[in-house]
Design a protein around this motif. Sequence first.
Motif, mmCIF file in Angstrom:
data_model
loop_
_atom_site.group_PDB
_atom_site.id
_atom_site.type_symbol
_atom_site.label_atom_id
_atom_site.label_comp_id
_atom_site.label_asym_id
_atom_site.label_seq_id
_atom_site.Cartn_x
_atom_site.Cartn_y
_atom_site.Cartn_z
ATOM 1 N N SER A 165 1.088 -0.763 -0.047
ATOM 2 C CA SER A 165 -0.221 0.210 0.228
ATOM 3 C C SER A 165 1.018 1.287 0.218
ATOM 4 C CB SER A 165 -1.009 -0.226 1.235
ATOM 5 O OG SER A 165 -1.704 -1.200 1.222
ATOM 6 N N TYR A 166 2.072 1.243 1.301
ATOM 7 C CA TYR A 166 2.543 2.295 0.791
ATOM 8 C C TYR A 166 3.592 2.855 -0.193
ATOM 9 C CZ TYR A 166 6.570 6.166 2.431
ATOM 10 O OH TYR A 166 7.421 6.633 2.543
ATOM 11 N N PHE A 167 4.123 2.136 -1.056
ATOM 12 C CA PHE A 167 4.558 2.033 -2.144
ATOM 13 C C PHE A 167 3.950 1.908 -3.576
ATOM 14 C CE2 PHE A 167 8.213 0.536 0.322
ATOM 15 C CZ PHE A 167 9.357 1.141 -0.142
ATOM 16 N N LEU A 168 3.052 1.470 -3.707
ATOM 17 C CA LEU A 168 1.926 1.941 -4.589
ATOM 18 C C LEU A 168 0.924 2.493 -4.724
ATOM 19 C CD1 LEU A 168 1.142 -2.266 -5.581
ATOM 20 C CD2 LEU A 168 2.777 -0.923 -6.204
ATOM 21 N N ILE A 169 0.407 2.792 -3.521
ATOM 22 C CA ILE A 169 -0.519 3.938 -3.229
ATOM 23 C C ILE A 169 -0.541 5.172 -3.123
ATOM 24 C CG2 ILE A 169 -2.953 4.410 -2.293
ATOM 25 C CD1 ILE A 169 -2.984 1.336 -2.484
ATOM 26 N N GLU A 170 0.381 5.341 -1.231
ATOM 27 C CA GLU A 170 0.820 6.259 -0.931
ATOM 28 C C GLU A 170 1.213 7.186 -1.565
ATOM 29 O OE1 GLU A 170 1.090 6.218 3.922
ATOM 30 O OE2 GLU A 170 0.616 4.439 3.554
ATOM 31 N N LEU A 171 2.716 6.665 -1.665
ATOM 32 C CA LEU A 171 4.615 7.214 -1.963
ATOM 33 C C LEU A 171 3.892 8.082 -3.551
ATOM 34 C CD1 LEU A 171 6.893 5.622 -1.601
ATOM 35 C CD2 LEU A 171 7.007 7.904 -1.271
ATOM 36 N N PRO A 172 2.777 6.807 -4.797
ATOM 37 C CA PRO A 172 2.540 7.585 -5.804
ATOM 38 C C PRO A 172 1.733 8.642 -5.931
ATOM 39 C CG PRO A 172 3.116 5.807 -6.446
ATOM 40 C CD PRO A 172 2.981 5.548 -4.731
ATOM 41 N N ILE A 173 0.864 8.848 -4.999
ATOM 42 C CA ILE A 173 -0.293 9.649 -4.774
ATOM 43 C C ILE A 173 0.186 11.649 -4.037
ATOM 44 C CG2 ILE A 173 -2.674 10.529 -3.559
ATOM 45 C CD1 ILE A 173 -3.758 7.581 -4.435
ATOM 46 N N LYS A 174 0.858 10.904 -3.178
ATOM 47 C CA LYS A 174 2.071 11.723 -2.163
ATOM 48 C C LYS A 174 3.028 12.812 -3.230
ATOM 49 C CE LYS A 174 4.849 12.621 1.433
ATOM 50 N NZ LYS A 174 6.162 11.823 2.404
ATOM 51 N N LYS A 175 3.324 11.983 -4.497
ATOM 52 C CA LYS A 175 3.860 13.097 -5.305
ATOM 53 C C LYS A 175 3.634 13.710 -5.999
ATOM 54 C CE LYS A 175 7.769 9.508 -4.425
ATOM 55 N NZ LYS A 175 9.058 8.576 -4.744
ATOM 56 N N ARG A 176 2.369 13.258 -6.511
ATOM 57 C CA ARG A 176 1.336 13.566 -7.480
ATOM 58 C C ARG A 176 0.467 15.028 -7.045
ATOM 59 N NH1 ARG A 176 -3.369 10.606 -11.461
ATOM 60 N NH2 ARG A 176 -3.674 12.442 -13.093
ATOM 61 N N ARG A 177 0.735 15.831 -7.825
ATOM 62 C CA ARG A 177 -0.216 16.926 -7.350
ATOM 63 C C ARG A 177 -2.031 16.688 -7.607
ATOM 64 N NH1 ARG A 177 4.436 22.178 -9.076
ATOM 65 N NH2 ARG A 177 5.789 21.072 -7.537
ATOM 66 N N TYR A 178 -2.668 17.521 -7.018
ATOM 67 C CA TYR A 178 -3.856 17.311 -7.187
ATOM 68 C C TYR A 178 -4.827 18.911 -6.688
ATOM 69 C CZ TYR A 178 -4.072 12.473 -7.578
ATOM 70 O OH TYR A 178 -3.766 10.919 -7.745
ATOM 71 N N SER A 179 -5.228 19.192 -7.421
ATOM 72 C CA SER A 179 -5.967 20.419 -7.472
ATOM 73 C C SER A 179 -7.629 19.384 -6.355
ATOM 74 C CB SER A 179 -7.200 20.972 -8.074
ATOM 75 O OG SER A 179 -8.203 19.761 -9.334
ATOM 76 N N PHE A 180 -7.719 20.538 -5.622
ATOM 77 C CA PHE A 180 -9.058 20.473 -3.989
ATOM 78 C C PHE A 180 -10.031 19.401 -4.961
ATOM 79 C CE2 PHE A 180 -12.989 21.216 -1.745
ATOM 80 C CZ PHE A 180 -12.241 20.617 -1.167
ATOM 81 N N LYS A 181 -10.438 19.806 -6.316
ATOM 82 C CA LYS A 181 -11.864 19.294 -6.706
ATOM 83 C C LYS A 181 -11.206 18.267 -6.845
ATOM 84 C CE LYS A 181 -15.336 19.944 -10.565
ATOM 85 N NZ LYS A 181 -15.446 20.767 -12.159
ATOM 86 N N SER A 182 -10.118 17.810 -8.256
ATOM 87 C CA SER A 182 -9.730 16.302 -8.489
ATOM 88 C C SER A 182 -9.630 15.629 -7.596
ATOM 89 C CB SER A 182 -8.226 16.365 -9.119
ATOM 90 O OG SER A 182 -7.819 15.349 -9.801
ATOM 91 N N ALA A 183 -8.790 16.135 -6.394
ATOM 92 C CA ALA A 183 -8.859 15.396 -5.184
ATOM 93 C C ALA A 183 -9.728 14.798 -4.525
ATOM 94 C CB ALA A 183 -7.672 15.497 -3.817
ATOM 95 N N PHE A 184 -10.964 15.140 -4.415
ATOM 96 C CA PHE A 184 -12.019 15.756 -3.530
ATOM 97 C C PHE A 184 -13.277 14.629 -4.272
ATOM 98 C CE2 PHE A 184 -16.797 16.018 -3.502
ATOM 99 C CZ PHE A 184 -17.193 16.430 -1.933
ATOM 100 N N ILE A 185 -12.651 14.341 -5.658
ATOM 101 C CA ILE A 185 -13.961 13.716 -6.615
ATOM 102 C C ILE A 185 -13.282 12.338 -6.925
ATOM 103 C CG2 ILE A 185 -14.613 12.825 -9.140
ATOM 104 C CD1 ILE A 185 -14.963 16.107 -9.599
ATOM 105 N N GLN A 186 -12.059 11.783 -7.169
ATOM 106 C CA GLN A 186 -11.439 10.707 -7.143
ATOM 107 C C GLN A 186 -11.548 10.056 -5.653
ATOM 108 O OE1 GLN A 186 -7.849 10.696 -9.923
ATOM 109 N NE2 GLN A 186 -8.358 12.527 -9.676
ATOM 110 N N PHE A 187 -11.197 10.752 -4.478
ATOM 111 C CA PHE A 187 -10.567 9.849 -3.280
ATOM 112 C C PHE A 187 -12.029 10.435 -2.151
ATOM 113 C CE2 PHE A 187 -5.907 10.982 -4.875
ATOM 114 C CZ PHE A 187 -5.830 10.210 -5.610
ATOM 115 N N GLN A 188 -12.726 10.948 -3.000
ATOM 116 C CA GLN A 188 -13.768 10.710 -1.393
ATOM 117 C C GLN A 188 -15.144 11.081 -1.957
ATOM 118 O OE1 GLN A 188 -14.413 12.232 2.215
ATOM 119 N NE2 GLN A 188 -15.749 10.624 1.354
ATOM 120 N N LEU A 189 -15.692 11.447 -3.134
ATOM 121 C CA LEU A 189 -17.018 11.357 -4.043
ATOM 122 C C LEU A 189 -16.869 9.979 -3.881
ATOM 123 C CD1 LEU A 189 -19.719 12.593 -3.859
ATOM 124 C CD2 LEU A 189 -18.768 14.077 -6.291
ATOM 125 N N LEU A 190 -16.288 9.373 -5.336
ATOM 126 C CA LEU A 190 -16.906 8.541 -6.022
ATOM 127 C C LEU A 190 -16.288 7.468 -5.503
ATOM 128 C CD1 LEU A 190 -14.692 9.006 -9.427
ATOM 129 C CD2 LEU A 190 -17.441 9.464 -9.095
#
Length: 670
Positions: free
Chosen positions: A356-381
């Motif tokens: 989880s750390y290497f395949l999910i946490e780190l890649p997402i941590k390094k990638r930049r997201y707008s609030f809208k994009s992050a909210f839709i992808q990781f919360q709303l859907l």
Amino acid sequence: MGNIKENKSSIEHKPILYRPDVDGLRSIAVLSVILFHIWPHTLTGGFVGVDIFFVISGFLITSILTKELDSGTFTFKAFYTRRIKRILPVFFIVVFCTSIAAYFLLLPNFYLKFVETAVSASVYLSNVYFSKTSDYFALDSNAYPLLHTWSLSVEEQYYLFWPLVLMFLSKYTKKNMWFTVIVITLLFSLSYYFSIYSTAHNTSFGYYSIFSRAFELMVGSVLALLISSPKYKLRISSTVIRLIIANFISGSGFALILASTCFLNENMPFPGYIAIVPTLGAALIIYAGTLSHHSMINRVLMGKFFVAIGLISYSLYLWHWPLLAYWRYLNPDLIIISLKAGLVILIATFVLAIASYFLIELPIKKRRYSFKSAFIQFQLLPLIAIVAMAGLVIKNKGLPNRLSKQAQLQNLFLSGDYCHNISNGNYTNCIFGNKLAKPTNIILFGDSHAGSLSPFWNKVAKQQGVSIKIITTDSCYPLLDDSRKLPSTEPKLSSKSCSNQIKYITEHINDYNTFILAASWERYESGGKMVPSTFMFDSAFESTLKILSNNKKRVIVIGDIPVDSKNIIARIVRTSMLPWAHRYRDLLKLESGTELNQRIEKISLQYPNVYFFNTYDLTVQIKTFPYESGFLLYKDSDHFNQYGSEILADYYLKLTSESQINNLLGINSK
């Protein structure tokens, strides 16, 4: 107030100075929690690891907020984008994986509870849900694979109001430090007092509530505020003296944490006043690291082993409990986890956490997201998917069609027609047997054991051509409220359903001629575990029999059924969806409860018109008991399923003459 740099694709922020010793402290927290959950007797106070997490979280987030508020770069979008990226991706992966396992493993009643917890966790309210439905330390908590998400809900609730507090203090109290001190002291004191009060008066609410836990996060938050303020910095230029002071502080902090993990236990009231010990210990270690990076404890925590575990601590925490919960769900007869099973769970937890750390946490941590994009992808859907799943499961009552016919029969306690746990006190439709037969002179009442015999008496009454009223409630003893000391005045013991049930029976004595009393007598008899402190059940039971007998009522006291004290039945039922379930049949040995039934019979037969019905004598007539035609007759260790109750009725009707049954029930011969 300035805005941080924002564009269509990203929200940027400057991180605070990295503290490897804080990651090391995270490792202590998560290892304490995991070891406590797997082998609770090895680290009896390991649950305080959650409290250490609260301090760390409060410290780190407040450090970031303070820095951004001071520089005028704080925005809510940036703050919550970071929270979403940090918390939600792995969280929802765990929820989805746990949901898949739930579909294949959980029986309908457990599956219904699971989807409720999944929804509550996804909207940061699982602590509220569990405060009303579960005791964190109880054995039945293994029914909740997402129980551990309560702490995440507490944190997210804290971060809904804490930035507002800091913004207020930053904007209006810069020139008045005393006002800041007063506000924070007041908030801290209120939460700490509430924690002490609620722990003493409502243990479950006190354990899960944000109001009783906020002070722990505030310990870290206040520490961050003190460290960020030049006024409170320790002005000692000597490196040696600073190191000595840092060693003393970190050593004291470590001693407090060690004492908490080793000497606290689940039987002590918690959090309450004692929770300040581990939280203060964590704060002291963090503070010592700001004085000197070379203090002994902090240097150990900065070691590669502790830092590595600290980096994956969030994923470790998320994965360990579902694995444990499912193991305990499938092995309800095993209270203690063996070394082998524990190691397998531990290894699996680390494998999943590292992935989880290497395949999910780190890649997402390094990638930049707008609030809208992050909210839709990781919360709303993900939330929409979970709500849709929950709606489907609830609408279809736990999707029982997932189960084989055998599993469905074994798991069915009472169909929806039976009146069990009726909370509104309306028993108009609780007529069974021959519903058209008037008047209804017979009533069955009691706890869930009486409930499990509802299909039995329904079938018997129908065969005899009479109607019977049946009202039963979990953990509700079959007594009359003759002294006003029964469940209505025992809120910790009883439910509204039980209070209404006893009130109804007491007020409607004259409406019935025959009263059938059934219960799990061992829970109440002779000071059993369900007896309120205000009276002895034995005397209250005798009083009930005396009142009914004196009113010329016919009373039938039902002896308890054979029970499975080792909980093997629960294992058989819960593994019924798995191919190896048949392996456990030979392990099942039931206890007759003869001695207990004899005591209840002795009390009962002291009074005229009181009869004792021995269910054990009937079960021995079933040669393959507790099976019939290959189907288990029990739902769990001490309740017949509906199929078993009806099979018992078939044997009773076959072995007993019509006149004998009529005589028992007080029915006039045809």
